[in-house]
Design a protein around this motif. Structure first.
Motif, PDB file in Angstrom:
ATOM      1  N   THR A 230       0.841  -1.192   0.000  1.00  0.00           N
ATOM      2  CA  THR A 230       0.000   0.000   0.000  1.00  0.00           C
ATOM      3  C   THR A 230       0.876   1.241   0.000  1.00  0.00           C
ATOM      4  OG1 THR A 230      -1.747  -1.134   1.227  1.00  0.00           O
ATOM      5  CG2 THR A 230      -1.745   1.285   1.273  1.00  0.00           C
ATOM      6  N   PRO A 231       0.691   2.163  -0.959  1.00  0.00           N
ATOM      7  CA  PRO A 231       1.509   3.378  -0.972  1.00  0.00           C
ATOM      8  C   PRO A 231       0.976   4.437  -0.011  1.00  0.00           C
ATOM      9  CG  PRO A 231       0.065   3.349  -2.880  1.00  0.00           C
ATOM     10  CD  PRO A 231      -0.166   2.055  -2.148  1.00  0.00           C
ATOM     11  N   HIS A 232       1.910   5.197   0.542  1.00  0.00           N
ATOM     12  CA  HIS A 232       1.597   6.336   1.394  1.00  0.00           C
ATOM     13  C   HIS A 232       2.336   7.549   0.858  1.00  0.00           C
ATOM     14  CE1 HIS A 232       0.016   3.799   4.795  1.00  0.00           C
ATOM     15  NE2 HIS A 232       0.752   2.905   4.159  1.00  0.00           N
ATOM     16  N   ALA A 233       1.658   8.675   0.789  1.00  0.00           N
ATOM     17  CA  ALA A 233       2.310   9.936   0.444  1.00  0.00           C
ATOM     18  C   ALA A 233       2.817  10.569   1.735  1.00  0.00           C
ATOM     19  CB  ALA A 233       1.341  10.876  -0.249  1.00  0.00           C
ATOM     20  N   VAL A 234       4.076  10.980   1.717  1.00  0.00           N
ATOM     21  CA  VAL A 234       4.694  11.634   2.876  1.00  0.00           C
ATOM     22  C   VAL A 234       4.957  13.081   2.492  1.00  0.00           C
ATOM     23  CG1 VAL A 234       6.559  11.587   4.553  1.00  0.00           C
ATOM     24  CG2 VAL A 234       5.782   9.452   3.493  1.00  0.00           C
TER      25      VAL A 234
ATOM     26  N   VAL B 177      -2.598   6.451  -0.107  1.00  0.00           N
ATOM     27  CA  VAL B 177      -3.108   6.889  -1.404  1.00  0.00           C
ATOM     28  C   VAL B 177      -3.387   5.656  -2.246  1.00  0.00           C
ATOM     29  CG1 VAL B 177      -1.912   9.103  -1.319  1.00  0.00           C
ATOM     30  CG2 VAL B 177      -0.761   7.134  -2.348  1.00  0.00           C
ATOM     31  N   ARG B 178      -4.045   5.875  -3.385  1.00  0.00           N
ATOM     32  CA  ARG B 178      -4.375   4.736  -4.239  1.00  0.00           C
ATOM     33  C   ARG B 178      -3.108   4.118  -4.815  1.00  0.00           C
ATOM     34  NH1 ARG B 178      -3.672   5.372  -9.559  1.00  0.00           N
ATOM     35  NH2 ARG B 178      -3.498   7.462 -10.455  1.00  0.00           N
ATOM     36  N   SER B 179      -3.178   2.836  -5.138  1.00  0.00           N
ATOM     37  CA  SER B 179      -2.055   2.168  -5.786  1.00  0.00           C
ATOM     38  C   SER B 179      -1.836   2.771  -7.161  1.00  0.00           C
ATOM     39  CB  SER B 179      -2.327   0.669  -5.903  1.00  0.00           C
ATOM     40  OG  SER B 179      -2.427   0.079  -4.622  1.00  0.00           O
ATOM     41  N   PHE B 180      -0.586   2.857  -7.559  1.00  0.00           N
ATOM     42  CA  PHE B 180      -0.294   3.435  -8.869  1.00  0.00           C
ATOM     43  C   PHE B 180       0.864   2.684  -9.511  1.00  0.00           C
ATOM     44  CE2 PHE B 180       1.994   5.906  -5.672  1.00  0.00           C
ATOM     45  CZ  PHE B 180       3.294   5.944  -6.156  1.00  0.00           C
ATOM     46  N   GLY B 181       0.928   2.792 -10.828  1.00  0.00           N
ATOM     47  CA  GLY B 181       1.961   2.113 -11.590  1.00  0.00           C
ATOM     48  C   GLY B 181       3.144   3.012 -11.869  1.00  0.00           C
ATOM     49  N   VAL B 182       4.164   2.435 -12.481  1.00  0.00           N
ATOM     50  CA  VAL B 182       5.398   3.181 -12.715  1.00  0.00           C
ATOM     51  C   VAL B 182       5.182   4.334 -13.680  1.00  0.00           C
ATOM     52  CG1 VAL B 182       6.886   1.241 -12.188  1.00  0.00           C
ATOM     53  CG2 VAL B 182       6.084   1.557 -14.540  1.00  0.00           C
ATOM     54  N   ARG B 183       4.165   4.258 -14.537  1.00  0.00           N
ATOM     55  CA  ARG B 183       3.947   5.314 -15.529  1.00  0.00           C
ATOM     56  C   ARG B 183       2.915   6.343 -15.095  1.00  0.00           C
ATOM     57  NH1 ARG B 183       5.114   0.736 -18.502  1.00  0.00           N
ATOM     58  NH2 ARG B 183       6.784   0.972 -20.043  1.00  0.00           N
ATOM     59  N   ASP B 184       2.237   6.113 -13.976  1.00  0.00           N
ATOM     60  CA  ASP B 184       1.286   7.103 -13.474  1.00  0.00           C
ATOM     61  C   ASP B 184       2.049   8.334 -12.997  1.00  0.00           C
ATOM     62  OD1 ASP B 184      -0.686   5.337 -13.964  1.00  0.00           O
ATOM     63  OD2 ASP B 184      -1.032   4.756 -11.882  1.00  0.00           O
TER      64      ASP B 184
ATOM     65  N   GLY C  22       0.278  11.809 -12.241  1.00  0.00           N
ATOM     66  CA  GLY C  22      -0.652  12.924 -12.148  1.00  0.00           C
ATOM     67  C   GLY C  22      -0.853  13.368 -10.721  1.00  0.00           C
ATOM     68  N   PRO C  23      -1.419  14.566 -10.517  1.00  0.00           N
ATOM     69  CA  PRO C  23      -1.622  15.087  -9.163  1.00  0.00           C
ATOM     70  C   PRO C  23      -2.549  14.231  -8.328  1.00  0.00           C
ATOM     71  CG  PRO C  23      -2.773  16.433 -10.786  1.00  0.00           C
ATOM     72  CD  PRO C  23      -1.897  15.485 -11.557  1.00  0.00           C
ATOM     73  N   GLU C  24      -3.370  13.392  -8.946  1.00  0.00           N
ATOM     74  CA  GLU C  24      -4.273  12.547  -8.183  1.00  0.00           C
ATOM     75  C   GLU C  24      -3.510  11.511  -7.360  1.00  0.00           C
ATOM     76  OE1 GLU C  24      -3.600  10.677 -12.177  1.00  0.00           O
ATOM     77  OE2 GLU C  24      -4.123  12.677 -11.444  1.00  0.00           O
ATOM     78  N   LEU C  25      -2.234  11.323  -7.639  1.00  0.00           N
ATOM     79  CA  LEU C  25      -1.454  10.352  -6.888  1.00  0.00           C
ATOM     80  C   LEU C  25      -1.397  10.694  -5.414  1.00  0.00           C
ATOM     81  CD1 LEU C  25       1.690   9.562  -9.083  1.00  0.00           C
ATOM     82  CD2 LEU C  25      -0.423   8.288  -8.883  1.00  0.00           C
ATOM     83  N   ILE C  26      -1.409  11.955  -5.074  1.00  0.00           N
ATOM     84  CA  ILE C  26      -1.226  12.349  -3.680  1.00  0.00           C
ATOM     85  C   ILE C  26      -2.553  12.610  -2.967  1.00  0.00           C
ATOM     86  CG2 ILE C  26       1.081  13.270  -4.047  1.00  0.00           C
ATOM     87  CD1 ILE C  26      -0.113  16.060  -4.049  1.00  0.00           C
ATOM     88  N   GLU C  27      -3.678  12.347  -3.628  1.00  0.00           N
ATOM     89  CA  GLU C  27      -4.966  12.532  -2.975  1.00  0.00           C
ATOM     90  C   GLU C  27      -5.220  11.375  -2.009  1.00  0.00           C
ATOM     91  OE1 GLU C  27      -7.851  12.881  -6.035  1.00  0.00           O
ATOM     92  OE2 GLU C  27      -7.110  14.811  -6.763  1.00  0.00           O
ATOM     93  N   PRO C  28      -5.590  11.664  -0.753  1.00  0.00           N
ATOM     94  CA  PRO C  28      -5.816  10.579   0.204  1.00  0.00           C
ATOM     95  C   PRO C  28      -7.040   9.754  -0.160  1.00  0.00           C
ATOM     96  CG  PRO C  28      -6.473  12.690   1.140  1.00  0.00           C
ATOM     97  CD  PRO C  28      -5.793  12.985  -0.167  1.00  0.00           C
TER      98      PRO C  28
END
Length: 217
Positions: A122-126, A201-208, A210-216
């Motif tokens: 599970t990814p976490h934005a810090v 944050v949501r799971s994401f791939g190596v090519r993702d 976008g700013p939505e990556l850091i949305e909780p």
């Protein structure tokens, strides 16, 4: 480990501007060329912004350090050197040549860490939990065959992130930035007081990217 991070939100960034500025020290803005869309998933081997010292100047470096003494092609350097442990770097053959004269700052808007079992992580934005949004990582830069490369220093995790990983980037406050760039060896406690927050944050791939990556979630 720090294997993915977010580009900083540069002061003055605008499509109509011909330049942008960052300000690692009060009253000392550094002018850098425009870089295009902000990246939210910067990975090792990509080009990143670093700030070298004396005088403070912005440069682009490949994020994966290659020492100047490496013989062979770039692809032949297989050691994992996008991070370096601050407790050991001075003694390591790969880093000791640039321990003093290759120090740099690496600005970031945050980074990612993962928890859980392999295959189900599970990814976490810090992100910053202080008045300054930019995180200033301690780094080392090495020039190999006319290519500037760099690494991000890491340390034992402080209380803000120890629940998601036992290591973290060395994140410098104002006084620590000056100390790091001064070539001091009194660096073992750098980054211990960094104030951080993190959330899943949501799971994401190596090519993702976008700013939505850091949305909780």
């Amino acid at each position: 480990m720090c294997g993915r991070f977010i580009e900083p939100e540069l002061i003055g960034t605008d499509q109509e501007h011909s330049e942008t500025k960052i300000d690692p020290f009060p009253g000392q803005p550094v002018i850098i060329p425009p870089r295009g869309p902000r990246r939210y998933n910067v990975a090792p081997t990509q080009d990143i912004l670093i700030l070298g010292k004396s005088p403070l100047v912005a440069m682009t470096a490949r994020w994966w350090l290659v020492p100047s003494w490496h013989k062979g092609d770039l692809k032949d350097w297989r050691a994992t050197t996008f991070n370096a442990r601050i407790e050991e770097a001075q003694q390591k053959p790969t880093f000791r040549g640039v321990w003093r004269h290759g120090r740099c700052l690496i600005p970031s808007g945050g980074y990612y860490e993962w928890t859980g079992e392999k295959g189900q992580k599970t990814p976490h934005a810090v992100l910053s939990n202080s008045n300054e949004n930019t995180l200033w990582f301690a780094g080392l830069a090495s020039r190999w065959d006319n290519l500037l490369t760099c690494t991000i220093m890491t340390r034992a995790a402080n209380r803000d992130v120890a629940d998601i990983h036992h290591r973290m980037p060395v994140i410098l406050n104002l006084d620590e930035r000056e100390l790091w760039l001064s070539d001091s060896d009194q660096v073992q406690d750098l980054g211990s007081d960094a104030r951080l927050q993190h959330y899943q944050v949501r799971s994401f791939g190596v090519r993702d990217d976008g700013p939505e990556l850091i949305e909780p979630l």
